[in-house]
Design a protein around this motif. Structure first.
Motif, mmCIF file in Angstrom:
data_model
loop_
_atom_site.group_PDB
_atom_site.id
_atom_site.type_symbol
_atom_site.label_atom_id
_atom_site.label_comp_id
_atom_site.label_asym_id
_atom_site.label_seq_id
_atom_site.Cartn_x
_atom_site.Cartn_y
_atom_site.Cartn_z
ATOM 1 N N UNK A 1 41.393 -27.000 1.126
ATOM 2 C CA UNK A 1 42.075 -28.120 1.776
ATOM 3 C C UNK A 1 41.088 -29.005 2.530
ATOM 4 N N UNK A 2 41.520 -30.229 2.760
ATOM 5 C CA UNK A 2 40.662 -31.224 3.411
ATOM 6 C C UNK A 2 40.209 -30.785 4.803
ATOM 7 N N UNK A 3 40.972 -29.921 5.453
ATOM 8 C CA UNK A 3 40.610 -29.476 6.804
ATOM 9 C C UNK A 3 40.136 -28.018 6.839
ATOM 10 N N UNK A 4 39.719 -27.493 5.694
ATOM 11 C CA UNK A 4 39.311 -26.090 5.633
ATOM 12 C C UNK A 4 37.878 -25.891 6.131
ATOM 13 N N UNK A 5 37.567 -24.689 6.595
ATOM 14 C CA UNK A 5 36.192 -24.385 7.009
ATOM 15 C C UNK A 5 35.185 -24.554 5.870
ATOM 16 N N UNK A 6 35.562 -24.208 4.642
ATOM 17 C CA UNK A 6 34.640 -24.368 3.516
ATOM 18 C C UNK A 6 34.277 -25.839 3.307
ATOM 19 N N UNK A 7 35.262 -26.702 3.410
ATOM 20 C CA UNK A 7 34.984 -28.137 3.257
ATOM 21 C C UNK A 7 34.067 -28.619 4.379
ATOM 22 N N UNK A 8 34.309 -28.156 5.585
ATOM 23 C CA UNK A 8 33.463 -28.551 6.717
ATOM 24 C C UNK A 8 32.022 -28.092 6.496
ATOM 25 N N UNK A 9 31.855 -26.868 5.991
ATOM 26 C CA UNK A 9 30.502 -26.373 5.703
ATOM 27 C C UNK A 9 29.826 -27.228 4.635
ATOM 28 N N UNK A 10 30.581 -27.558 3.584
ATOM 29 C CA UNK A 10 30.032 -28.368 2.512
ATOM 30 C C UNK A 10 29.673 -29.770 3.012
ATOM 31 N N UNK A 11 30.522 -30.335 3.849
ATOM 32 C CA UNK A 11 30.247 -31.663 4.412
ATOM 33 C C UNK A 11 28.968 -31.623 5.256
ATOM 34 N N UNK A 12 28.797 -30.572 6.019
ATOM 35 C CA UNK A 12 27.579 -30.417 6.818
ATOM 36 C C UNK A 12 26.352 -30.298 5.930
ATOM 37 N N UNK A 13 26.482 -29.513 4.872
ATOM 38 C CA UNK A 13 25.371 -29.350 3.936
ATOM 39 C C UNK A 13 25.026 -30.691 3.286
ATOM 40 N N UNK A 14 26.062 -31.441 2.859
ATOM 41 C CA UNK A 14 25.825 -32.733 2.210
ATOM 42 C C UNK A 14 25.129 -33.699 3.173
ATOM 43 N N UNK A 15 25.508 -33.667 4.431
ATOM 44 C CA UNK A 15 24.860 -34.526 5.425
ATOM 45 C C UNK A 15 23.388 -34.147 5.579
ATOM 46 N N UNK A 16 23.104 -32.848 5.592
ATOM 47 C CA UNK A 16 21.709 -32.398 5.693
ATOM 48 C C UNK A 16 20.917 -32.806 4.454
ATOM 49 N N UNK A 17 21.529 -32.694 3.281
ATOM 50 C CA UNK A 17 20.858 -33.094 2.036
ATOM 51 C C UNK A 17 20.543 -34.584 2.056
#
Length: 136
Positions: free
Chosen positions: A86-102
């Motif tokens: 889901x859009x508000x899931x912890x997995x999505x938040x982790x992925x968003x953080x990773x994408x920002x770092x990339x």
């Protein structure tokens, strides 16, 4: 639901609509009972042929995801969303953080997409996964 058509992607336009609708269903952006945009609305927003939109909607109907209601429009029958995605899931938040770092590390959109695709392929290879979910 706003469709974005990439005329240079090599993917048929109707398939882009199908894929984008499925993504919205997976992310919980579309829920059972929601109405899809009319073919006329999609045509106005994307300048594609109305038959292309109708072909995409027929494919989604064939897959049991939507159903037309004469005179009312096309409505979502079922979701593909999973709580973990889901859009508000912890997995999505982790992925968003990773994408920002990339991105900060200098990787572009295509670099990130290639890296993610490579990791997904490696993660799901060899366990009988065909790349399709059971609900597709």
């Amino acid at each position: 639901m706003d469709y974005r058509i990439d005329r240079h992607s090599g993917v048929a336009t109707y398939l882009q609509i199908v894929q984008q609708t499925k993504h919205a269903l997976r992310l919980g952006l579309l829920l059972p009972g929601d109405k899809l945009p009319t073919a006329r609305e999609v045509v106005a927003a994307t300048a594609i042929n109305p038959n292309t939109v109708l072909k995409a909607y027929r494919e989604l109907e064939r897959e049991g995801l939507v159903a037309p209601r004469p005179g009312l429009g096309t409505f979502v029958l079922r979701s593909l969303a999973r709580e973990e995605g889901a859009a508000d899931s912890p997995l999505r938040a982790e992925l968003a953080g990773w994408a920002a770092r990339a991105r900060k590390a200098g990787l572009g959109r295509e670099d990130v997409a290639a890296l993610v695709a490579s990791v997904v392929e490696q993660e799901f290879a060899g366990n009988g996964d065909t790349g399709k979910d059971d609900d597709e």
